[in-house]
Write an enzyme that holds these catalytic residues in place. Sequence first.
Site, PDB file in Angstrom:
ATOM      1  N   GLU A 139       0.805  -1.224   0.000  1.00 49.31           N
ATOM      2  CA  GLU A 139       0.000   0.000   0.000  1.00 49.31           C
ATOM      3  C   GLU A 139       0.838   1.273   0.000  1.00 49.31           C
ATOM      4  OE1 GLU A 139      -3.792   2.099   2.297  1.00 49.31           O
ATOM      5  OE2 GLU A 139      -3.050   0.156   2.982  1.00 49.31           O
ATOM      6  N   LYS A 183      -8.772  -0.553   0.798  1.00 50.94           N
ATOM      7  CA  LYS A 183      -9.821  -1.037   1.691  1.00 50.94           C
ATOM      8  C   LYS A 183     -10.658  -2.044   0.910  1.00 50.94           C
ATOM      9  CE  LYS A 183      -9.403   0.288   5.759  1.00 50.94           C
ATOM     10  NZ  LYS A 183      -9.103  -0.806   6.691  1.00 50.94           N
TER      11      LYS A 183
END
Length: 413
Positions: free
Chosen positions: A211, A228
């Site tokens: 990420e 997410k």
Amino acid sequence: MAGLADEPWAVLLTGDRWSYLARQPTATRQVTADAADRDFAALRDLLGPKRAIDPEGPPFQGGVIGLACHEFAQRLEPSPLPRDPDWPDLILARYDSLIAFDHAERRLWPIGPHARAWLKTETPDLALPDAPAEALRGDDPRRYEDAVADVIGRIHAGEIFQANIARRWDGRLRPGTGPFDAFRRLMQRAPAAFAAYWRLPGLAVVSHSPETFLTLGADGEIEARPIKGTRPRAGDPYTDEILGRELLASPKDRAENLMIVDLMRNDLARVCRPGTVTVPTLFALESQPYVHHLVSTVRGRLAAGADAADVLAATFPPGSVIGAPKVQAMKVIAAHEPPRGPWCGSLFWAGVDGALASSVLIRTATLAKSAGRWRFRFDAGAGIVADSDPAAERAETETKIAALAWAFAGRNP
């Protein structure tokens, strides 16, 4: 790198396009619990005045490599976070010499006064070591499901909209093994966009984060790519595609992602020119070796007079691993977890030209040495929303941590 595995301050950053090996920093700074620092001003001090870099060279051509622990957040947003006894809140080191490797062109770039000499002395050890962990212990999964249920109750009561709640695994390394053994195994099994090995005095970080937290170009363009939404990968292509499509269509995961996109838009607006914050990509599917993720992209243009230190101060801690509202979610997290330390903080480089690249420190192990032995721990969390299922969230943490469990212990969590 094998000969540098135990050299304090030696660091290896590796990603999709570029890898960097740096050592022998010219200056270091650690912000401990009793320090008065309230933001990232120490980063600005270590970087010094901006200067141009070779436009044909790598993105990072010297500057500061840093690690901000999760607990640094309370210096920016008042919150009762207990401190990690092993880790300073912020660690910074300035590197004027490094070796960059361009994976696309298969080219080495020695940068700074010492880099060419390093090329003559380092020979890689390509043999894959055995799993270095003596044992791997995980916390009680029922306790985690109870924590998730409590957070769901808080959401329904209107206290928060979302919180990322984590579990922990820990253990010790066998005598004669070290953190770099686990890193080499991890890179063989699950290379990542933001992989890192940083050997610090008495401490080490082993990370294969997928990420991006933030990137900032020298031209002032900022990008955040919050993750997410997660599904496991499947062994056969048909089932794997179904899992990916299921994630793309999931109202729960899309809502979870959208909340963090809105949070990041708000954070970036603090340091961006008015009207420049946009969301060019929403709910894109990205497939990693072990998981599918939903990833969105938020962009903006840096306001006049602002710099990398301002960007970090406006956005830290990463919203994707906290929740919303951010400060209240941090309080909920502190009620259920021990101090996170580096996990869910950020590892970053800040270049002499003003550029910045940073990861969210998920899929990350931290190690501390005492009495000649290495202790390690790693965590995995899940974003909890109103319609979360405790058992499903617990299973998601085990999917996320599988590569680290294999690298350290040679087995599933």
